[in-house]
Design an enzyme around this catalytic site. Structure first.
Site, PDB file in Angstrom:
ATOM      1  N   SER A  50       0.817  -1.216   0.000  1.00  0.00           N
ATOM      2  CA  SER A  50       0.000   0.000   0.000  1.00  0.00           C
ATOM      3  C   SER A  50       0.848   1.262   0.000  1.00  0.00           C
ATOM      4  CB  SER A  50      -0.880   0.004   1.247  1.00  0.00           C
ATOM      5  OG  SER A  50      -0.070  -0.226   2.382  1.00  0.00           O
ATOM      6  N   THR A 190      -1.745   2.874   4.493  1.00  0.00           N
ATOM      7  CA  THR A 190      -0.835   4.017   4.438  1.00  0.00           C
ATOM      8  C   THR A 190       0.072   4.049   5.658  1.00  0.00           C
ATOM      9  OG1 THR A 190      -2.623   5.253   3.461  1.00  0.00           O
ATOM     10  CG2 THR A 190      -0.814   6.549   4.379  1.00  0.00           C
ATOM     11  N   THR A 208       1.895   6.969   0.736  1.00  0.00           N
ATOM     12  CA  THR A 208       0.933   5.950   0.298  1.00  0.00           C
ATOM     13  C   THR A 208       0.982   5.766  -1.212  1.00  0.00           C
ATOM     14  OG1 THR A 208      -1.378   5.249   0.534  1.00  0.00           O
ATOM     15  CG2 THR A 208      -1.014   7.515  -0.129  1.00  0.00           C
ATOM     16  N   ARG A 218      -6.748   9.791  -9.027  1.00  0.00           N
ATOM     17  CA  ARG A 218      -7.331   9.872  -7.679  1.00  0.00           C
ATOM     18  C   ARG A 218      -6.240  10.170  -6.644  1.00  0.00           C
ATOM     19  NH1 ARG A 218      -6.410   7.306  -2.520  1.00  0.00           N
ATOM     20  NH2 ARG A 218      -8.368   7.257  -1.379  1.00  0.00           N
ATOM     21  N   THR A 241      -4.875   6.809   8.616  1.00  0.00           N
ATOM     22  CA  THR A 241      -4.711   5.747   7.626  1.00  0.00           C
ATOM     23  C   THR A 241      -6.078   5.157   7.364  1.00  0.00           C
ATOM     24  OG1 THR A 241      -3.470   3.723   7.089  1.00  0.00           O
ATOM     25  CG2 THR A 241      -4.239   3.951   9.353  1.00  0.00           C
ATOM     26  N   GLY A 242      -6.247   4.594   6.185  1.00  0.00           N
ATOM     27  CA  GLY A 242      -7.530   3.995   5.866  1.00  0.00           C
ATOM     28  C   GLY A 242      -8.141   4.618   4.626  1.00  0.00           C
TER      29      GLY A 242
HETATM   30  N1  GLY Z   1      -5.347   6.781   3.137  1.00  0.00           N
HETATM   31  C1  GLY Z   1      -4.711   6.723   1.895  1.00  0.00           C
HETATM   32  C2  GLY Z   1      -5.566   6.912   0.744  1.00  0.00           C
HETATM   33  O1  GLY Z   1      -6.783   6.785   0.842  1.00  0.00           O
HETATM   34  O2  GLY Z   1      -5.048   7.166  -0.322  1.00  0.00           O
END
Ligand code: GLY
Length: 339
Positions: A50, A190, A208, A218, A241-242
């Site tokens: 990730s 992340t 990330t 994105r 994170t998430g």
């Molecule tokens: N938390 C990292 C992302 O959504 O890109």
């Protein structure tokens, strides 16, 4: 002195950074060097899918990397959409230190890194390429609905390892099927890292590769100051994170630091941020988010939306991975706003 990072792979990242705070170079900012080193470690690790080199690509099979670094509202830097440079936090640090700006994006961020003499790197690991090709074979549908359960049969395996697959040393173990209670969540890992050094300076970094198989272009919360990371030396720091889209809508890291500014403890601040997500969104079963919060005295706490998240800690007491002090939705089958 303390370094805290998201997820148990942060144990290895913290270790790679610890020397920066205990034996700082003359004239350095050890906390800043530490968060850069921790994120750089995660960027380079092929088994972390990730972040960086191990990170999964977008829907076109190309990796893009995002990250930021922060010492204070007046000293922060950010990059998004790097496609040729492996270490977003290092490029973000150059933006902070060598430009009048905060954020650079896309091909011009890569160009800036070139101009800074930073070497280019291959970003797609063989393992990530194989996972991408499997995804293509199984349908290759971009999960625009954000809900894999709406697209049955398209091969949406649990794309994210969840934290209990990591041993106490932060290394992946096993390799077979996820245990049934873990297999239903897709996780998103992340690295967010916060450090406080021997002079009391606080720093944060975040790196990330974003959502796997994302729509090209994105960008999530991680490189956005106040969303994936916020540091105010007068108050404290927070990183997230998430699922970025959940974190962005509530300005998550900024919210947590502002809670502390009004007197909340790190735990209450982290709890407020995940509770805000739980009460705001129509949650889907794969959604996860966690906040890691540090006060300016180095005390810290974390909270997660669902089980499966852990925080990695390195300080004078040694290294350890700890469970979040608060989990908003202990039952992972719960969807929809909970409050
Ligand atoms: N938390 C990292 C992302 O959504 O890109």
């Amino acid at each position: 002195m303390r370094i805290v990072s998201t997820w148990s792979f942060g144990l290895r990242a913290n270790e790679a950074a610890w020397q920066k705070v205990i034996e700082p170079s003359p004239g350095s900012t050890p906390a800043l060097d530490a968060v850069e080193a921790a994120c750089a470690y995660a960027d380079a690790a092929a088994d972390i899918d990730s972040v960086g080199y191990g990170g999964l690509p977008d829907a076109t099979g190309r990796v893009s990397l995002d990250g930021c670094v922060m010492l204070s509202p007046a000293r922060c830097g950010s990059v998004a959409g790097l496609r040729r440079h492996l270490h977003p936090v290092s490029v973000a640090r150059r933006v902070m230190e060598r430009t009048a700006h905060v954020m650079l994006v896309g091909p011009d961020a890569d160009l800036f890194a070139n101009q800074q003499g930073m070497g280019e790197a291959e970003l797609l690991s063989p393992e990530a390429r194989a996972t991408y090709e499997k995804w293509l074979r199984e349908g290759g549908v971009v999960d625009q609905s954000r809900d894999a359960s709406l697209a049955p049969g398209l091969g949406f395996d649990p794309l994210r390892p969840i934290d209990r697959r990591h041993g106490s040393d932060g290394r992946l173990f096993g390799g077979g099927e996820l245990p049934p209670d873990e297999a239903q969540w897709r996780h998103h890992d992340t690295i967010g890292c916060l450090a406080i050094d021997g002079t009391g300076v606080l720093a944060g970094g975040c790196s990330t590769s974003g959502t796997p198989f994302k729509v090209p272009g994105r960008v999530g919360d991680s490189p956005i100051i106040g969303h994936g990371l916020y540091v105010d030396p007068a108050v404290g720091a927070a990183t997230a994170t998430g699922t970025g889209e959940l974190i962005m809508g509530i300005c998550g890291a900024f919210l947590a630091v502002e809670c502390m500014r009004r007197g909340a403890s790190p735990l209450d601040a982290a709890r407020e941020a995940v509770a805000r997500i739980a009460s705001t969104y129509p949650l889907e079963s794969h959604h996860q988010a966690a906040f890691l919060v540090m006060a300016r005295d180095g005390s810290f706490a974390s909270a997660s939306l669902r089980p499966g998240y852990r925080t990695s800690v390195r300080d004078a007491s040694g290294a350890r991975a700890v469970e979040p002090e608060f989990v908003a939705i202990p039952d992972p089958s719960v969807t929809g706003p909970t409050a």
